[in-house]
Design an enzyme around this catalytic site. Structure first.
Site, PDB file in Angstrom:
ATOM      1  N   ASN A   9     -41.294  -1.549  44.518  1.00  0.00           N
ATOM      2  CA  ASN A   9     -40.173  -1.569  44.637  1.00  0.00           C
ATOM      3  C   ASN A   9     -39.842  -0.296  45.697  1.00  0.00           C
ATOM      4  O   ASN A   9     -39.807   0.647  45.525  1.00  0.00           O
ATOM      5  CB  ASN A   9     -38.977  -0.988  43.702  1.00  0.00           C
ATOM      6  CG  ASN A   9     -38.022  -0.983  43.401  1.00  0.00           C
ATOM      7  OD1 ASN A   9     -36.998  -1.108  44.378  1.00  0.00           O
ATOM      8  ND2 ASN A   9     -37.274  -0.424  42.513  1.00  0.00           N
ATOM      9  N   TRP A  10     -39.260  -1.175  46.891  1.00  0.00           N
ATOM     10  CA  TRP A  10     -39.567  -0.657  48.178  1.00  0.00           C
ATOM     11  C   TRP A  10     -37.652  -0.851  48.013  1.00  0.00           C
ATOM     12  O   TRP A  10     -37.932   1.277  49.003  1.00  0.00           O
ATOM     13  CB  TRP A  10     -39.123  -1.477  49.700  1.00  0.00           C
ATOM     14  CG  TRP A  10     -40.515  -2.178  49.410  1.00  0.00           C
ATOM     15  CD1 TRP A  10     -41.692  -2.391  48.454  1.00  0.00           C
ATOM     16  CD2 TRP A  10     -40.969  -2.990  50.815  1.00  0.00           C
ATOM     17  NE1 TRP A  10     -43.007  -2.426  48.910  1.00  0.00           N
ATOM     18  CE2 TRP A  10     -43.048  -2.995  50.729  1.00  0.00           C
ATOM     19  CE3 TRP A  10     -40.517  -3.844  51.789  1.00  0.00           C
ATOM     20  CZ2 TRP A  10     -43.263  -4.174  51.144  1.00  0.00           C
ATOM     21  CZ3 TRP A  10     -41.493  -4.045  52.452  1.00  0.00           C
ATOM     22  CH2 TRP A  10     -43.055  -4.818  52.606  1.00  0.00           C
ATOM     23  N   LYS A  11     -36.761  -0.045  47.528  1.00  0.00           N
ATOM     24  CA  LYS A  11     -35.563   0.004  47.194  1.00  0.00           C
ATOM     25  C   LYS A  11     -35.452   0.516  48.524  1.00  0.00           C
ATOM     26  O   LYS A  11     -35.316  -1.039  49.467  1.00  0.00           O
ATOM     27  CB  LYS A  11     -36.253   1.818  46.162  1.00  0.00           C
ATOM     28  CG  LYS A  11     -35.936   2.001  45.614  1.00  0.00           C
ATOM     29  CD  LYS A  11     -36.258   3.327  44.929  1.00  0.00           C
ATOM     30  CE  LYS A  11     -36.240   3.570  43.915  1.00  0.00           C
ATOM     31  NZ  LYS A  11     -36.856   4.439  42.759  1.00  0.00           N
ATOM     32  N   HIS A  95     -32.070  -1.993  36.949  1.00  0.00           N
ATOM     33  CA  HIS A  95     -32.748  -0.723  37.083  1.00  0.00           C
ATOM     34  C   HIS A  95     -31.631  -0.176  36.894  1.00  0.00           C
ATOM     35  O   HIS A  95     -30.079   0.117  37.496  1.00  0.00           O
ATOM     36  CB  HIS A  95     -33.083  -0.981  38.864  1.00  0.00           C
ATOM     37  CG  HIS A  95     -33.758   0.173  39.253  1.00  0.00           C
ATOM     38  ND1 HIS A  95     -33.614   1.420  39.865  1.00  0.00           N
ATOM     39  CD2 HIS A  95     -34.968   0.607  39.869  1.00  0.00           C
ATOM     40  CE1 HIS A  95     -34.443   2.023  40.424  1.00  0.00           C
ATOM     41  NE2 HIS A  95     -35.586   1.543  39.830  1.00  0.00           N
ATOM     42  N   GLU A  97     -30.917   2.359  38.968  1.00  0.00           N
ATOM     43  CA  GLU A  97     -30.006   3.151  40.345  1.00  0.00           C
ATOM     44  C   GLU A  97     -28.972   1.464  39.854  1.00  0.00           C
ATOM     45  O   GLU A  97     -27.725   1.950  40.404  1.00  0.00           O
ATOM     46  CB  GLU A  97     -30.560   2.933  41.795  1.00  0.00           C
ATOM     47  CG  GLU A  97     -31.689   4.465  41.740  1.00  0.00           C
ATOM     48  CD  GLU A  97     -32.766   3.934  42.190  1.00  0.00           C
ATOM     49  OE1 GLU A  97     -32.712   3.540  43.386  1.00  0.00           O
ATOM     50  OE2 GLU A  97     -33.852   5.178  42.358  1.00  0.00           O
ATOM     51  N   GLU A 164     -38.544   2.307  32.601  1.00  0.00           N
ATOM     52  CA  GLU A 164     -38.324   3.774  33.117  1.00  0.00           C
ATOM     53  C   GLU A 164     -37.557   4.524  33.146  1.00  0.00           C
ATOM     54  O   GLU A 164     -36.244   4.907  32.885  1.00  0.00           O
ATOM     55  CB  GLU A 164     -37.504   3.032  34.835  1.00  0.00           C
ATOM     56  CG  GLU A 164     -38.915   1.493  35.137  1.00  0.00           C
ATOM     57  CD  GLU A 164     -38.317   2.175  37.021  1.00  0.00           C
ATOM     58  OE1 GLU A 164     -39.447   1.876  37.560  1.00  0.00           O
ATOM     59  OE2 GLU A 164     -37.607   1.308  37.505  1.00  0.00           O
ATOM     60  N   GLY A 170     -38.764   9.026  40.880  1.00  0.00           N
ATOM     61  CA  GLY A 170     -38.114   9.756  42.557  1.00  0.00           C
ATOM     62  C   GLY A 170     -38.315  11.716  42.199  1.00  0.00           C
ATOM     63  O   GLY A 170     -37.922  11.861  43.141  1.00  0.00           O
ATOM     64  N   SER A 209     -42.287   8.043  38.970  1.00  0.00           N
ATOM     65  CA  SER A 209     -42.995   8.817  39.415  1.00  0.00           C
ATOM     66  C   SER A 209     -45.114   8.202  39.022  1.00  0.00           C
ATOM     67  O   SER A 209     -45.901   8.987  39.187  1.00  0.00           O
ATOM     68  CB  SER A 209     -42.851  10.403  39.479  1.00  0.00           C
ATOM     69  OG  SER A 209     -41.909  10.721  39.683  1.00  0.00           O
ATOM     70  N   GLY A 230     -42.059   2.817  42.921  1.00  0.00           N
ATOM     71  CA  GLY A 230     -41.104   3.181  44.061  1.00  0.00           C
ATOM     72  C   GLY A 230     -42.089   3.577  45.534  1.00  0.00           C
ATOM     73  O   GLY A 230     -42.559   2.907  45.859  1.00  0.00           O
ATOM     74  N   GLY A 231     -41.967   4.944  45.413  1.00  0.00           N
ATOM     75  CA  GLY A 231     -41.886   6.345  45.882  1.00  0.00           C
ATOM     76  C   GLY A 231     -43.218   6.050  47.350  1.00  0.00           C
ATOM     77  O   GLY A 231     -44.273   5.424  47.557  1.00  0.00           O
TER      78      GLY A 231
HETATM   79  P1  PGA Z   1     -40.341   5.677  41.956  1.00  0.00           P
HETATM   80  O1  PGA Z   1     -39.617   4.799  41.543  1.00  0.00           O
HETATM   81  O2  PGA Z   1     -41.542   5.238  41.464  1.00  0.00           O
HETATM   82  O3  PGA Z   1     -40.331   6.656  42.948  1.00  0.00           O
HETATM   83  O4  PGA Z   1     -40.074   6.809  40.667  1.00  0.00           O
HETATM   84  C1  PGA Z   1     -39.447   3.838  40.388  1.00  0.00           C
HETATM   85  C2  PGA Z   1     -38.529   3.229  40.495  1.00  0.00           C
HETATM   86  O5  PGA Z   1     -37.402   3.282  40.596  1.00  0.00           O
HETATM   87  O6  PGA Z   1     -38.328   1.683  40.507  1.00  0.00           O
END
Ligand code: PGA
Length: 248
Positions: A9-11, A95, A97, A164, A170, A209, A230-231
């Site tokens: 997930n590149w956000k 998600h 967010e 998640e 994050g 994470s 994500g990251g």
């Molecule tokens: P993260 O994000 O790996 O940076 O914690 C995961 C996500 O939000 O899908």
């Protein structure tokens, strides 16, 4: 058996130049992966990424979609049919967010799941508790509520669940494999209750994470069928390591 799935997930990250560099580094590495691998760029880069991954085994996903189906007067929205048109197979729905920053309720998430299925996309339904909810002992009830709301009317269709924990996203605070497995087992039992046999075939990803160092231990758990990353998905080497750690 459930084949593992790793989705990056590149956000809201990337540029045409950065995407090209990332995928050039990633593509040879994921050729050897046993798992299914997907990248999930921002909408505006879907066409570019579709072109860059053409002919490879990388799959394409989107981060969100409109709850509305069809076409029409929904300024700023992107429909499921448009995502299918660009070659997407997956779409994230709900998600954390989207839930926390853009007010997506369980009802909105349920509508988006239906919109995804109507467009022949596989919804990746994201659920998870906040730090406060965990501290209050509400993890299982929150996850169950989010999950049941999203599962209305999905019988017989493919979908993926991503657990998640919000406090792990994050933050570098990954859930331990045991903490994650405990919730995944709960998710599996609710899936079984609602979907019957199909609950056993439904993949449950862990997200929050996940990185090159902890992915293998997480995915060694019986009900962790891959990762939503994500990251670490923005670093080719780290993401490749996670993909290669996903063995059956
Ligand atoms: P993260 O994000 O790996 O940076 O914690 C995961 C996500 O939000 O899908």
């Amino acid at each position: 058996m459930r084949r593992k799935l790793i989705a990056g997930n590149w956000k809201m990250n990337g540029s045409q130049q950065a995407n090209t560099a990332l995928l050039e580094a990633l593509l040879p590495a994921v050729t050897d992966a046993q798992a299914e691998v997907a990248v999930i760029p921002p909408f505006v880069y879907l066409a570019q990424v579709a072109e860059l991954i053409r002919g490879s085994k990388l799959q394409l996903g989107a981060q969100n979609l409109a709850a509305a189906t069809g076409a029409g007067a929904y300024t700023g929205e992107v429909s499921g049919d448009m995502l299918t048109d660009l070659g997407c197979r997956l779409v994230l729905v709900g998600h954390s967010e989207r839930r926390s920053l853009y007010g997506e309720t369980d009802a909105v998430v349920a509508a988006k799941v239906q919109a995804a299925l109507a467009a022949q996309l596989v919804p990746v339904v994201c659920i998870g508790e906040t730090e406060q909810e965990r501290a209050d002992g509400e993890t299982e009830s929150v996850v169950e509520r989010q999950l049941r709301a999203a599962l209305d009317g999905v019988a017989g269709r493919e979908l993926v669940i991503a657990y998640e924990p919000v406090w792990a996203i994050g933050t570098g605070n990954t859930a331990t494999p045991e903490q994650a497995q405990a919730v995944h087992a709960k998710v599996r039992s609710v899936l079984g209750d609602v979907l019957g046999e199909a609950g056993q075939a439904t993949r449950i990803l862990y997200g929050g994470s996940m990185n090159a160092g902890n992915a293998a231990a997480l995915m060694a758990q019986p009900d962790i069928d891959g990762g939503l990353v994500g990251g670490a998905s923005l670093k080719a080497q780290d993401f490749a390591t996670i993909c290669l750690a996903a063995t059956d």
